[in-house]
Design an enzyme around this catalytic site. Structure first.
Site, PDB file in Angstrom:
ATOM      1  N   ASN A 191      35.095  80.010  24.462  1.00 53.06           N
ATOM      2  CA  ASN A 191      36.050  80.405  23.418  1.00 53.06           C
ATOM      3  C   ASN A 191      35.262  80.888  22.201  1.00 53.06           C
ATOM      4  O   ASN A 191      34.048  80.727  22.148  1.00 53.06           O
ATOM      5  CB  ASN A 191      36.972  79.216  23.084  1.00 53.06           C
ATOM      6  CG  ASN A 191      36.161  78.024  22.617  1.00 53.06           C
ATOM      7  OD1 ASN A 191      35.513  78.069  21.580  1.00 53.06           O
ATOM      8  ND2 ASN A 191      36.160  76.954  23.409  1.00 53.06           N
ATOM      9  N   LYS A 220      24.003  83.625  41.796  1.00 51.10           N
ATOM     10  CA  LYS A 220      24.906  84.647  41.275  1.00 51.10           C
ATOM     11  C   LYS A 220      25.419  85.527  42.410  1.00 51.10           C
ATOM     12  O   LYS A 220      24.646  86.305  42.989  1.00 51.10           O
ATOM     13  CB  LYS A 220      24.179  85.509  40.236  1.00 51.10           C
ATOM     14  CG  LYS A 220      25.112  86.515  39.606  1.00 51.10           C
ATOM     15  CD  LYS A 220      24.404  87.537  38.749  1.00 51.10           C
ATOM     16  CE  LYS A 220      25.420  88.626  38.403  1.00 51.10           C
ATOM     17  NZ  LYS A 220      24.837  89.896  38.155  1.00 51.10           N
ATOM     18  N   ASP A 258      40.186  65.036  28.594  1.00 52.30           N
ATOM     19  CA  ASP A 258      40.440  65.032  27.151  1.00 52.30           C
ATOM     20  C   ASP A 258      39.463  64.057  26.488  1.00 52.30           C
ATOM     21  O   ASP A 258      39.640  62.841  26.530  1.00 52.30           O
ATOM     22  CB  ASP A 258      41.894  64.621  26.888  1.00 52.30           C
ATOM     23  CG  ASP A 258      42.278  64.812  25.431  1.00 52.30           C
ATOM     24  OD1 ASP A 258      41.393  64.694  24.556  1.00 52.30           O
ATOM     25  OD2 ASP A 258      43.454  65.093  25.164  1.00 52.30           O
ATOM     26  N   PHE A 278      40.818  67.617  15.659  1.00 49.79           N
ATOM     27  CA  PHE A 278      41.197  68.938  15.154  1.00 49.79           C
ATOM     28  C   PHE A 278      42.213  69.538  16.126  1.00 49.79           C
ATOM     29  O   PHE A 278      42.280  69.119  17.283  1.00 49.79           O
ATOM     30  CB  PHE A 278      39.972  69.846  15.041  1.00 49.79           C
ATOM     31  CG  PHE A 278      39.093  69.490  13.871  1.00 49.79           C
ATOM     32  CD1 PHE A 278      39.123  70.242  12.711  1.00 49.79           C
ATOM     33  CD2 PHE A 278      38.265  68.378  13.912  1.00 49.79           C
ATOM     34  CE1 PHE A 278      38.336  69.905  11.625  1.00 49.79           C
ATOM     35  CE2 PHE A 278      37.477  68.031  12.832  1.00 49.79           C
ATOM     36  CZ  PHE A 278      37.511  68.800  11.685  1.00 49.79           C
ATOM     37  N   LYS A 313      50.712  66.752  19.140  1.00 50.41           N
ATOM     38  CA  LYS A 313      49.321  66.508  19.581  1.00 50.41           C
ATOM     39  C   LYS A 313      48.767  65.230  18.950  1.00 50.41           C
ATOM     40  O   LYS A 313      48.091  64.444  19.609  1.00 50.41           O
ATOM     41  CB  LYS A 313      48.453  67.719  19.211  1.00 50.41           C
ATOM     42  CG  LYS A 313      47.068  67.669  19.807  1.00 50.41           C
ATOM     43  CD  LYS A 313      46.321  68.987  19.629  1.00 50.41           C
ATOM     44  CE  LYS A 313      46.774  70.042  20.618  1.00 50.41           C
ATOM     45  NZ  LYS A 313      46.036  71.293  20.499  1.00 50.41           N
TER      46      LYS A 313
HETATM   47  N1  CTP Z   1      39.566  68.149  22.815  1.00 49.63           N
HETATM   48  C1  CTP Z   1      38.879  67.256  23.605  1.00 49.63           C
HETATM   49  N2  CTP Z   1      38.790  67.464  24.959  1.00 49.63           N
HETATM   50  C2  CTP Z   1      39.402  68.513  25.533  1.00 49.63           C
HETATM   51  C3  CTP Z   1      40.113  69.434  24.731  1.00 49.63           C
HETATM   52  C4  CTP Z   1      40.175  69.218  23.372  1.00 49.63           C
HETATM   53  O1  CTP Z   1      38.321  66.284  23.091  1.00 49.63           O
HETATM   54  N3  CTP Z   1      39.291  68.688  26.810  1.00 49.63           N
HETATM   55  C5  CTP Z   1      39.674  67.845  21.390  1.00 49.63           C
HETATM   56  C6  CTP Z   1      39.181  68.922  20.441  1.00 49.63           C
HETATM   57  O2  CTP Z   1      37.831  68.705  20.108  1.00 49.63           O
HETATM   58  C7  CTP Z   1      40.081  68.721  19.232  1.00 49.63           C
HETATM   59  C8  CTP Z   1      41.383  68.230  19.844  1.00 49.63           C
HETATM   60  O3  CTP Z   1      41.032  67.681  21.114  1.00 49.63           O
HETATM   61  O4  CTP Z   1      39.596  67.705  18.380  1.00 49.63           O
HETATM   62  C9  CTP Z   1      42.456  69.271  20.037  1.00 49.63           C
HETATM   63  O5  CTP Z   1      41.916  70.412  20.697  1.00 49.63           O
HETATM   64  P1  CTP Z   1      42.837  71.668  21.036  1.00 49.63           P
HETATM   65  O6  CTP Z   1      42.001  72.689  21.714  1.00 49.63           O
HETATM   66  O7  CTP Z   1      43.644  72.055  19.834  1.00 49.63           O
HETATM   67  O8  CTP Z   1      43.905  71.056  22.023  1.00 49.63           O
HETATM   68  P2  CTP Z   1      43.865  70.594  23.527  1.00 49.63           P
HETATM   69  O9  CTP Z   1      43.596  69.119  23.559  1.00 49.63           O
HETATM   70  O10 CTP Z   1      42.930  71.462  24.327  1.00 49.63           O
HETATM   71  O11 CTP Z   1      45.368  70.821  23.943  1.00 49.63           O
HETATM   72  P3  CTP Z   1      46.161  72.225  24.128  1.00 49.63           P
HETATM   73  O12 CTP Z   1      45.137  73.261  24.497  1.00 49.63           O
HETATM   74  O13 CTP Z   1      47.115  71.925  25.208  1.00 49.63           O
HETATM   75  O14 CTP Z   1      46.827  72.493  22.799  1.00 49.63           O
END
Ligand code: CTP
Length: 421
Positions: free
Chosen positions: A223, A304, A323, A341, A355
């Site tokens: 990303n 590859k 997560d 965040f 969230k």
């Molecule tokens: N995060 C995490 N592990 C993941 C994804 C996200 O610890 N696999 C953490 C990020 O570091 C951030 C928070 O969760 O502190 C929210 O991240 P975000 O990308 O906004 O959300 P997601 O948890 O990925 O949920 P969604 O994409 O469904 O909104």
């Protein structure tokens, strides 16, 4: 080009900054720093010790600062109604003392005012950012160590010890002045929050930047995160006295902003997970600013393949990265305070509230990624800070460093209340 919000919130614009330069070869880095400050709209005056004036041109500094440059010979004049060192000391809103040599350090700590710079340092009541630089052996000399230790207790002073590197004297070791980009950041930090070391004795773990999930050795999913928010949070905490561990994916920030942080580079979500598990028990607070890639190939390839075979591998399936924020909350140690965040497009607040409830962290900062002055790579950010008891604070657009300080205040408040909501 900098955004309007970042420009408006530049804390150095219009500030009266006194730059004290003493005799270390790092003085040659000061003219460009003075120029950068002047271009940002700061009023800059330079004071040089006699040794500094041997190393760097007072004429260049006068020209770049758009002000006259002050030397020892200027100190006493029968035509001046007030002593110059008092005049300069009272004029300054911020003092940058860089480089700070062993001699000037000794004079300052022992209350000696026998040069224009030394007496100005004694007379000023402004915050001072002091960046030491000298030969490695000089830096480890017992007298210098003792003086440096004493300086840590001075009010209004933000001391920045030297970094390691190859020195002009051909020694490899500690002695390099903090990089100018870090000095600029520290000056901004002083302007936002003063010299307070309210994080002294606290340990903070920050994750920053993107993770990458590899399809094969040449292709990955990631990303656009640059890591800026997390790195600024980490450095701001360090400048406020915290001991900071930074776990980070590939970053696109000033390398100098990483000085003084304990770095743990990672690449994939699995590596981030392992680093967090190892570091979590040793810290008081965690800021999970990493942009974790949500999906990874179920069957990554170790070689590859060509395009067609790679498309086949992509179609073979994906799994969800665990997560990690949720895991941090589940493995929480003692009164540890955890900040998450959230990045959203569209209507941010309701998504962020859902969230926050789902993740179970103590604080959550949510920002839009489809607005100007916010999100990936922007120097500014805005959004909502969610806290215990359905507390929601709107954060208007501000520089990410200012936001970093705001988030550190919120974390500290929770730490001080022992996690009571
Ligand atoms: N995060 C995490 N592990 C993941 C994804 C996200 O610890 N696999 C953490 C990020 O570091 C951030 C928070 O969760 O502190 C929210 O991240 P975000 O990308 O906004 O959300 P997601 O948890 O990925 O949920 P969604 O994409 O469904 O909104």
């Amino acid at each position: 080009m900098r955004s309007e919000a970042a420009r408006l919130s530049d804390p150095l614009a219009g500030k009266r900054i006194l730059v004290g330069i003493s005799g270390s070869i790092a003085a040659v880095k000061l003219p460009l720093l003075v120029s950068a400050l002047a271009k940002r709209g700061a009023q800059v005056r330079c004071v040089l010790t006699p040794s500094a004036a041997q190393l760097v041109s007072p004429v260049a500094l006068a020209s770049l600062s758009r002000e006259r440059c002050f030397l020892d010979a200027d100190q006493w004049s029968h035509t001046a109604p007030r002593p110059l060192h008092v005049e300069l000391a009272e004029w300054a809103e911020l003092v940058l003392l860089a480089p700070l040599s062993a001699t000037t350090l000794g004079r300052w700590v022992h209350g000696l005012g026998d040069t224009l710079l030394a007496s100005t340092l004694l007379a000023t009541e402004a915050p001072v950012l002091a960046a030491a630089a000298m030969n490695t052996a000089m830096w480890s000399a017992p007298g210098v160590r003792a003086n440096w230790t004493q300086l840590q207790a001075f009010e209004r002073v933000l001391p920045l010890g030297p970094a390691e590197g190859l020195l002009a004297c051909d020694r490899q070791g500690s002695g390099r002045m903090a990089e100018p980009a870090l000095l600029l950041l520290a000056l901004e930090s002083l302007a936002y929050r003063g010299w307070r070391r309210d994080w002294q004795g606290r340990r903070l773990l920050v994750s920053a930047g993107p993770t990458r999930e590899w399809l094969d050795p040449a292709r990955c999913v990631s990303n656009p995160s640059t890591g800026r928010m997390g790195v600024l949070l980490a450095q701001a905490a360090r400048l406020r006295g915290a001991e900071v561990q930074l776990v980070h994916g590939p970053l696109q920030v000033e390398p100098a902003w990483l000085e003084g942080l304990e770095l743990h580079p990672i690449n994939t979500g699995a590596e981030l997970q392992a680093a967090l598990r190892q570091l979590q028990p040793g810290v008081d607070a965690i800021a999970m600013a990493a942009a974790v890639a949500d999906h990874r190939p179920a069957r990554p390839l170790s070689h590859k393949p060509d395009k067609a075979a790679s498309a086949e591998a992509m179609a073979a399936g994906w799994e969800t990265v665990p997560d990690l924020l949720r895991e941090l909350v589940q493995r929480r140690c003692g009164q540890q305070v955890i900040l998450g965040f959230a990045a959203h497009s569209g209507d941010v607040l309701p998504q962020a509230q859902a969230k926050f409830a789902r993740k179970g962290c103590d604080l959550l900062f949510a920002n839009p990624i489809d607005q100007p002055d916010a999100g990936f790579g922007s120097p500014a950010n805005q959004g909502w800070l969610l806290g215990p008891g359905d507390c929601v604070e709107r954060i208007e657009p501000m520089a990410k460093l200012a936001l970093a300080h705001r988030l550190l205040d919120a974390l500290l408040e929770r730490l001080s209340s022992g996690g009571e909501g």
